[in-house]
Design a protein around this motif. Structure first.
Motif, PDB file in Angstrom:
ATOM      1  N   THR A 247       6.501  15.319  49.987  1.00  8.84           N
ATOM      2  CA  THR A 247       8.283  15.207  50.789  1.00  8.84           C
ATOM      3  C   THR A 247       8.677  13.556  50.631  1.00  8.84           C
ATOM      4  OG1 THR A 247       7.805  17.473  51.935  1.00  8.84           O
ATOM      5  CG2 THR A 247       9.869  15.952  52.746  1.00  8.84           C
ATOM      6  N   ALA A 248       9.601  14.240  50.586  1.00  4.37           N
ATOM      7  CA  ALA A 248       9.803  12.441  50.616  1.00  4.37           C
ATOM      8  C   ALA A 248      11.343  11.987  51.507  1.00  4.37           C
ATOM      9  CB  ALA A 248       9.821  11.776  48.942  1.00  4.37           C
ATOM     10  N   ALA A 249      11.838  10.869  52.082  1.00  6.41           N
ATOM     11  CA  ALA A 249      12.723  11.036  52.674  1.00  6.41           C
ATOM     12  C   ALA A 249      13.891   9.671  51.942  1.00  6.41           C
ATOM     13  CB  ALA A 249      12.788   9.554  54.072  1.00  6.41           C
ATOM     14  N   THR A 250      14.301  10.958  50.644  1.00  4.92           N
ATOM     15  CA  THR A 250      15.257  10.103  50.230  1.00  4.92           C
ATOM     16  C   THR A 250      16.369   9.828  50.294  1.00  4.92           C
ATOM     17  OG1 THR A 250      16.262  12.684  48.784  1.00  4.92           O
ATOM     18  CG2 THR A 250      14.123  11.080  47.702  1.00  4.92           C
ATOM     19  N   GLY A 251      17.138  10.332  51.396  1.00  5.95           N
ATOM     20  CA  GLY A 251      18.766   9.862  51.672  1.00  5.95           C
ATOM     21  C   GLY A 251      19.182  10.927  50.775  1.00  5.95           C
ATOM     22  N   HIS A 252      20.506  10.794  51.706  1.00  7.87           N
ATOM     23  CA  HIS A 252      21.380  11.646  50.784  1.00  7.87           C
ATOM     24  C   HIS A 252      21.884  10.842  49.576  1.00  7.87           C
ATOM     25  CE1 HIS A 252      21.660  14.653  53.670  1.00  7.87           C
ATOM     26  NE2 HIS A 252      21.591  13.543  54.988  1.00  7.87           N
ATOM     27  N   GLY A 253      22.696  11.899  48.734  1.00 10.26           N
ATOM     28  CA  GLY A 253      23.051  11.490  47.596  1.00 10.26           C
ATOM     29  C   GLY A 253      22.169  11.519  45.549  1.00 10.26           C
ATOM     30  N   THR A 254      22.585  10.588  45.206  1.00  3.37           N
ATOM     31  CA  THR A 254      21.934  10.861  43.688  1.00  3.37           C
ATOM     32  C   THR A 254      20.388  10.551  43.635  1.00  3.37           C
ATOM     33  OG1 THR A 254      24.205  11.610  42.415  1.00  3.37           O
ATOM     34  CG2 THR A 254      22.691  11.294  41.083  1.00  3.37           C
ATOM     35  N   VAL A 255      19.536  11.282  42.929  1.00  5.28           N
ATOM     36  CA  VAL A 255      18.125  10.821  43.266  1.00  5.28           C
ATOM     37  C   VAL A 255      17.863  10.708  41.638  1.00  5.28           C
ATOM     38  CG1 VAL A 255      15.886  10.850  43.673  1.00  5.28           C
ATOM     39  CG2 VAL A 255      17.760  10.770  45.365  1.00  5.28           C
ATOM     40  N   ILE A 256      17.278  10.088  41.300  1.00  3.20           N
ATOM     41  CA  ILE A 256      16.789   9.587  39.173  1.00  3.20           C
ATOM     42  C   ILE A 256      14.721   9.456  40.444  1.00  3.20           C
ATOM     43  CG2 ILE A 256      16.378   7.050  39.214  1.00  3.20           C
ATOM     44  CD1 ILE A 256      16.288   8.070  36.082  1.00  3.20           C
ATOM     45  N   ALA A 257      14.043  10.810  39.784  1.00  7.84           N
ATOM     46  CA  ALA A 257      12.774  10.470  40.123  1.00  7.84           C
ATOM     47  C   ALA A 257      11.793  10.271  38.421  1.00  7.84           C
ATOM     48  CB  ALA A 257      12.644  11.555  40.824  1.00  7.84           C
ATOM     49  N   LEU A 258      10.251  10.177  39.133  1.00  7.97           N
ATOM     50  CA  LEU A 258       9.438  10.123  37.525  1.00  7.97           C
ATOM     51  C   LEU A 258       8.026  10.655  37.954  1.00  7.97           C
ATOM     52  CD1 LEU A 258       9.322   9.103  34.674  1.00  7.97           C
ATOM     53  CD2 LEU A 258       8.254   7.413  36.007  1.00  7.97           C
ATOM     54  N   ALA A 259       7.555  12.421  38.010  1.00  9.05           N
ATOM     55  CA  ALA A 259       6.804  12.469  38.252  1.00  9.05           C
ATOM     56  C   ALA A 259       5.827  12.337  36.937  1.00  9.05           C
ATOM     57  CB  ALA A 259       6.630  14.205  38.162  1.00  9.05           C
ATOM     58  N   GLU A 260       4.793  12.164  38.014  1.00  7.97           N
ATOM     59  CA  GLU A 260       2.801  10.779  36.636  1.00  7.97           C
ATOM     60  C   GLU A 260       1.476  11.250  37.260  1.00  7.97           C
ATOM     61  OE1 GLU A 260       1.223   8.378  37.349  1.00  7.97           O
ATOM     62  OE2 GLU A 260       2.643   7.709  39.763  1.00  7.97           O
ATOM     63  N   GLY A 261       0.898  10.960  37.015  1.00  8.17           N
ATOM     64  CA  GLY A 261      -1.166  11.115  37.886  1.00  8.17           C
ATOM     65  C   GLY A 261      -1.172  11.890  37.081  1.00  8.17           C
TER      66      GLY A 261
END
Length: 189
Positions: free
Chosen positions: A158-172
């Motif tokens: 879980t991340a504290a992304t905040g409200h709004g539009t989020v771009i995310a990249l999953a890797e590993g």
């Protein structure tokens, strides 16, 4: 966030933006999965994965809203006889499921690699995210939280992304197998 990861997020953002609106509309359905005409061009295991015809569990009643990352991630040679296909989703809060859950202004990320054994030892799967409205950013480590204890490997965080539009990249890597990156753009209300 290191410059390398910020650069990757920016590149992922550019890849997600269509050259023209007409190009993007028919490629994806309302959940961000490949549109039916795109599914016809994919190998059967991948197409079945997106269609949901490969089995699985039904969605629970009152299931939370989620966004599937735009393309599956491949773990090359990660399962006997081939490559593992993985999916990552973003689940904005408030929600109790999937574990560990998320409060309002937070997002739970879930990574599942089909055909793989359960989580073993420490994992190195991460989601790098950037909220384009608040300029918040971070890296969320995905860990085993008891989802699919008998496999396939399922990691979440879980991340504290905040409200709004989020771009995310999953890797590993999961179970010492590297997975190709995947990205998503979603709204946290």
């Amino acid at each position: 966030m290191t410059g390398v990861y910020l650069k990757r997020l920016c590149i992922a953002a550019l890849l997600l933006l269509p050259a023209t609106p007409a190009q993007a509309a028919p490629l994806l359905d309302e959940l961000g999965r490949p549109a039916p005409h795109i599914l016809e061009q994919l190998p059967p295991p991948i197409a079945d994965f997106f269609r949901g015809t490969g089995g699985g569990v039904p969605m629970p009643e009152n299931a939370p809203h989620f966004t599937q990352f735009y393309w599956p991630s491949l773990g090359l040679g990660c399962i006997e006889g081939g490559n593992a296909v993985a999916s990552t989703i973003a689940v904005p809060g408030p929600t109790e499921i999937p574990l560990p859950g998320a409060k309002a202004g937070e997002t739970t990320f879930v990574f599942t690699a089909l055909g793989t054994p359960p989580a073993q030892g420490r994992q190195d799967m991460n989601v790098h995210w950037f909220n384009i409205n608040t300029l918040q950013y971070g890296r969320t480590e995905l860990e085993f939280h008891g989802i699919n204890p008998e496999g396939p490997i399922t990691l979440s965080g879980t991340a504290a992304t905040g409200h709004g539009t989020v771009i995310a990249l999953a890797e590993g890597a999961a179970n010492q197998c590297s997975y190709l990156p995947t990205a998503a753009l979603f709204e946290v209300k």
